[in-house]
Write an enzyme that holds these catalytic residues in place. Structure first.
Site: not given
Length: 453
Positions: A129, A375-377
């Site tokens: 992100h 995982f901020c993805a």
């Protein structure tokens, strides 16, 4: 990797000394165990060398760029020497600028603020992100997840060929995935970008701690990374690369240090002449300890030798992947396949387990710290997991609403400070949990899976 190569990697290169290597943590089943920190992709432990260097400097801490006193001048020299050290670590071009920021996220948001008018940005959905979201004020083209490195290059080439050839363009790409650990074809993507008149910025947050990174060899226009993933705490990051867009942009923050000259105007307002150097985007009191810690880490990794560090990490990667492959219920997530080169970041799911539940059991019953979630993805993990939700189990994922089945995974990550025992304990714990189940009961509290009291 051959047996002889693995043995050489194990014996020639011991783990680099890091803080926390002797910390013990309690287990819910009783007793204590040495903590196995296997969440390097989120924040790596500080190198002992970095901590010692900072401790030696701390009594001499002073203001930067603004003081006539000895400590201020010493701190200023330290700060600017750190800039030169990091630029050398990255093999920057002579006319590049290196700006100290707070993090990779901060670095990429700074670059987003410096984009020329009507700039078009190309970014794969596979990005973290931090490199996916800062471009919302630009014309963004989000590219589908490729399944091979060659497909990544071809996808970008097609997208760039269809763009307006007369406007500015920027490609943002990761060097190593924070989900799969796979290395991306940065040099080839840079060549494609430049062939179509675009520039490229490299998110090296997961690459720089594991592999040497050369701005000139990769031919990228900018590079961004964070100190806390490079074994350097204290909240500092780096944006290094071409100076022109940065010099033409309004300062990222307005304030002291960014301004060269400030005067009153006749109409009662204020006129400002901004610096053209890196100081333009470093307003306020610089984080000299953060910058110094990054420089110290760069020196330590360089002196240790990346060839040796990479060889040992490959040995650890093979130990983890081969161990997980022996558990049929485990599925390792990958874009490019088993043979793709990668860093020490591995994500997986376990059949019959919610990933948050599994990660909580690893921590509470074995003293092993991993990460679970997306995982901020989010787009990438959802693509890798598909539409098949996991079993809810006793605990849900933090992203799931109460009672909702969830998509989430487990991530284990390691690096230069990881001893063999930590990855061996992790693989054995996975085997035991899959075979025997958790020894404790767990519940969801504030969105997290925790041991039931």
């Amino acid at each position: 990797m051959s047996v002889s190569t693995a043995a050489s990697a194990q014996t020639v290169c011991a783990p680099l000394p890091v803080l926390g290597r002797d910390v013990t943590v309690p287990l819910v089943t009783g007793g204590e165990v040495t903590y196995a920190a296997l969440d390097y992709a989120a924040s790596a432990p500080a190198l002992q060398r970095v901590w010692d260097d900072v401790a030696a400097y701390a009594p001499y801490y002073g203001s930067v760029h603004r003081g006539a006193g000895y400590l201020s001048q010493l701190s200023t020299d330290l700060f600017e020497n750190a800039r030169r050290t990091v630029a050398g670590f990255l093999d920057c071009r002579p006319d590049d600028q290196l700006v100290f920021t707070r993090s990779t996220t901060d670095s990429l948001n700074l670059l987003a603020r410096a984009l020329p008018a009507d700039c078009q940005v190309f970014v794969f959905e596979t990005e973290h992100h931090a490199s996916l979201l800062p471009w919302q004020d630009a014309r963004v083209t989000c590219l589908d997840a490729p399944r091979t490195p060659r497909q990544a290059v071809e996808t970008l080439e097609r997208a760039l060929a269809d763009r307006d050839p007369y406007g500015p363009a920027l490609v943002c790409v990761t060097g190593a995935s924070n989900v799969t650990g796979e290395l991306w074809p940065v040099r080839e993507l840079a060549a494609a970008a430049h062939a179509h008149g675009a520039r490229i910025v490299l998110d090296a947050a997961q690459l720089a701690p594991h592999h040497p990174v050369s701005v000139q060899d990769l031919d990228v226009d900018w590079i961004a990374f964070s100190g806390h993933k490079l074994y350097a705490p204290f909240g500092s990051g780096v944006l290094a690369g071409r100076a022109d867009w940065l010099q033409a942009a309004e300062p990222y923050l307005a304030g002291g240090g960014a301004s060269r000259r400030v005067t009153r105007r006749e109409d009662g307002g204020v006129a400002v002449e901004w610096h053209e150097s890196a100081a333009r985007h470093e307003a306020g009191s610089p984080n000299v300890i953060g910058a110094y810690s990054i420089a110290s880490a760069c020196k330590a990794l360089t002196e240790a030798g990346f060839d040796t560090l990479v060889a040992r990490e490959r040995y650890l990667i093979e130990k983890v992947r081969s161990g997980l492959a022996e558990v049929p219920e485990v599925r390792i997530l990958s874009l490019f396949g088993d043979d793709a080169p990668r860093v020490g970041v591995i994500s997986f799911v376990v059949e019959g387990w919610n990933s948050s539940h599994f990660a909580a059991a690893l921590s509470a019953e074995y003293g092993i710290g991993v990460r679970d979630g997306l995982f901020c993805a989010h787009p990438l993990v959802r693509t890798l997991l598909g539409s098949d939700p996991q079993t809810q189990g006793e605990c849900g994922a933090p992203e799931a609403a109460p009672g909702e089945k969830s998509l989430n995974a487990i991530r284990v990550s390691f690096g230069a400070g990881t001893p063999d025992e930590h990855v061996e304990r992790f693989v054995n714990a996975v085997r035991e949990l899959v075979a025997d189940g958790a020894k404790w009961s767990y519940r969801t509290e504030d969105g997290r899976c925790v041991p039931a009291v």
